[in-house]
Design a protein around this motif. Structure first.
Motif, short mmCIF file in Angstrom:
data_model
loop_
_atom_site.label_atom_id
_atom_site.label_comp_id
_atom_site.label_asym_id
_atom_site.label_seq_id
_atom_site.Cartn_x
_atom_site.Cartn_y
_atom_site.Cartn_z
N LYS A 22 -17.41 6.88 -32.13
CA LYS A 22 -16.80 7.28 -30.85
C LYS A 22 -16.47 6.06 -30.00
N TRP A 26 -12.61 4.92 -28.77
CA TRP A 26 -12.14 4.59 -27.43
C TRP A 26 -11.63 3.16 -27.33
N SER A 29 -8.26 3.41 -28.43
CA SER A 29 -7.41 4.31 -27.64
C SER A 29 -6.28 3.58 -26.93
N GLN A 188 -13.44 0.86 -22.00
CA GLN A 188 -12.27 1.50 -22.62
C GLN A 188 -12.37 3.02 -22.54
N THR A 189 -13.58 3.56 -22.59
CA THR A 189 -13.74 5.01 -22.48
C THR A 189 -13.24 5.51 -21.14
N ILE A 190 -13.62 4.82 -20.08
CA ILE A 190 -13.20 5.22 -18.73
C ILE A 190 -11.69 5.11 -18.57
N GLY A 192 -9.50 4.87 -20.97
CA GLY A 192 -8.83 5.70 -21.97
C GLY A 192 -8.62 7.12 -21.48
N VAL A 193 -9.65 7.71 -20.87
CA VAL A 193 -9.50 9.07 -20.34
C VAL A 193 -8.43 9.09 -19.25
N ALA A 194 -8.42 8.06 -18.39
CA ALA A 194 -7.45 8.00 -17.30
C ALA A 194 -6.03 7.77 -17.79
N ILE A 196 -4.89 8.56 -21.43
CA ILE A 196 -4.45 9.54 -22.42
C ILE A 196 -4.05 10.85 -21.76
N VAL A 197 -4.80 11.25 -20.73
CA VAL A 197 -4.47 12.50 -20.05
C VAL A 197 -3.06 12.47 -19.44
#
Length: 539
Positions: A22, A26, A29, A188-190, A192-194, A196-197
């Motif tokens: 996971k 990310w 991502s 990158q997770t933070i 990435g969500v901002a 990809i959405v």
């Protein structure tokens, strides 16, 4: 057995097993936002068939990823991506294979590294246009440094506001990754969500609101020019197919990129399962984005709108996507901000992956020794600095599309070498345990795609500039003196023992050549296919 090996100096640190699949997902991502780099260039050059190019290209990339997943699982002690894993397949095949191995790594790095310059340059342009009025002299200020018109008309090195903002972005990304892969994955997770959405919003909302119009996909012909140089619908003749193949060539640079998810095998907590999951789920995300976003982009804008200034070089893509979604000034500015974050995400993905390619290439004896240094946090900082300095020079270039096309010549060659390495490893090292094994038909289809990619390069590279292909070849040839220095000067003609430990080999034993003449035949066929495609479609 063809080449001697010896123990290399150990690096001062080691990469750390700190993430699972996971985390790699990310980190990778940043690949879906690569659609922003060339969606305008393909649309403005090819016209109505551009959405199909993206769909076909990501389909090919997904199939190819299964080969990379298999060979990555073999090398759980290596980092740096599929190029490093595939390079060892060529090593035992004489002097030819001895140079194909570092070529695989070099082409991979040069394909990925310029994302830093291109992404930071486009992001800097978005920041400047968002903060300054259109008539600001800061936007147009530029000091020419070197004329590169002999490569492409109008190409030059210049220093301007974009350079300074872009350089600042690169330094911020460097600082964020200085503390190792775990912190990088969390950041990158933070982001990435901002990112990809909003990309998915751009892809879905116009479908729901009815803005995607069937008329914008016709006539389904490539673009052409009339006698007065006006753009008109073309025909599916030799020129039309050349444009289409040029589109397939340039799209590969973005759509194949999710294979970077296996750059972190050495840093996985459980590489036996994390490796396959990382590339598979990253691939599924990319399939969704690369099919949906270009389709909606074209269906809502139409060919005429896609030909407007700013679409080709990417500087106007964010504003165009914001206009598709609607919602007024606030939503428009929010989406532009999200596009800037998307580009930063791509930069972070690239610095993480390409620096580990340099690190592993140094540890394996392909590139100079200084690159194998790792800081106490497990970050390959000397490789990161090398990436940064190299891209500060590239950031001075006036045409990022040409830079992208040249770097993609290297990427196509990497894919060719690595897809063929899949079946070479299967023949020569079939007894080595594979945590995941690709079905034979997928391995075979990936090999066919290896040669199809060479067709794309031979026929389509020069669509993006008449010297694109030859410039790419010259840059790829630079690995010869670099590898010769490392191998013959620094290492005395021998390789580090650790290079082949994953294959159960060490010392002077490189293993048996079970594939016979087939690897040589594949190389010759790849060159012949490229030359024939170039002769038919270009000369």
């Amino acid at each position: 057995m063809t080449t001697a090996t010896t123990t290399a100096d150990a690096p001062r640190g080691e990469l750390q097993r700190a993430i699972d699949w996971k985390g790699a997902f990310w980190v990778a991502s940043g690949v879906p936002p690569l659609v922003l780099f060339s969606i305008g260039g393909i649309a403005a050059t090819i016209g109505a068939p551009s959405w199909l190019i993206w769909a076909l290209s990501i389909g090919m990339g997904f199939v190819q990823s299964f080969t990379y997943a298999e060979i990555a699982g073999i090398f759980d002690e290596k980092a740096g991506g599929a190029a490093n894993y595939g390079a060892t397949a060529w090593l035992r095949y004489g002097i030819v294979g001895k140079f194909m191995a570092p070529l695989s790594v070099w082409t991979y790095w040069f394909a990925w590294s310029p994302v830093l310059a291109i992404g930071s340059g486009i992001a800097a342009g978005y920041i400047l246009t968002a903060l300054l009025p259109p008539d600001s002299t800061i936007l147009t200020w530029s000091v020419p440094l070197v004329d590169l018109g002999f490569l492409k008309d109008g190409l030059s090195l210049r220093i301007n506001s974009t350079f300074f903002i872009g350089a600042a972005l690169l330094l911020v990304v460097f600082a964020a990754q200085h503390h190792g892969i775990l912190r990088t994955a969390r950041i990158q997770t933070i982001i990435g969500v901002a990112v990809i959405v909003p990309l998915l919003i751009v892809g879905v909302v116009p479908l729901l609101t009815g803005q995607v119009v069937a008329a914008n996909f016709s006539p389904f012909t490539p673009l052409a020019l009339d006698a007065n140089k006006n753009i008109i619908p073309g025909e599916w003749n030799l020129g039309g197919w050349t444009l289409f193949l040029g589109g397939m060539f340039i799209a590969a640079w973005s759509t194949y990129g999710f294979e970077t998810a296996v750059c972190y095998t050495r840093e996985f907590k459980n590489p036996a399962t994390d490796t396959y999951k990382a590339i598979f789920y990253s691939g599924l995300l990319c399939v969704l984005v690369f099919v949906l976003v270009p389709f909606t982009f074209q269906g809502a804008l139409g060919v005429a709108k896609m030909l407007e200034p700013g679409i080709y070089d990417g500087s106007g893509v964010a504003a165009a996507m914001a206009s598709i979604v609607g919602g007024g000034v606030f939503v428009s500015k929010l989406l532009v901000l999200m596009m800037i974050l998307a580009l930063v995400l791509s930069i972070m993905t690239t610095m993480a992956g390409s620096s580990r390619t340099l690190y592993q290439a140094s540890a394996d004896g392909w590139l100079p020794k200084y690159l194998s240094y790792v800081n106490p946090h497990g970050a390959p900082t000397r490789a990161m600095w090398t990436d940064l300095i190299f891209n500060l020079v590239l950031l001075l270039m006036s045409d990022y599309v040409f830079l992208l096309a040249v770097s993609n010549c290297a990427y196509i060659v990497f894919n060719f070498l690595c897809l063929n390495a899949g079946w070479i490893h299967r023949i020569d090292s079939g007894d080595i345990k594979r945590p995941w094994r690709a079905p034979n038909w997928l391995l075979g289809l990936g090999t066919i795609f290896a040669f199809l990619n060479m067709v794309f390069m031979g026929a389509g590279a020069n669509v993006w500039g008449p010297t694109t292909l030859i410039t790419g070849v010259i840059i790829m040839a630079l690995i010869i003196p670099i590898f010769a220095f490392r191998h013959y000067v620094q290492d005395g003609g021998m390789f580090p023992d650790r290079m082949l430990v994953d294959l159960g080999l060490q010392g002077r034993d490189l293993g048996q050549r079970k594939a016979g003449m087939l690897p040589y035949a594949a190389l010759v066929a790849g060159v012949v296919v490229t030359l024939i495609a170039h002769w038919i479609f270009v000369t």
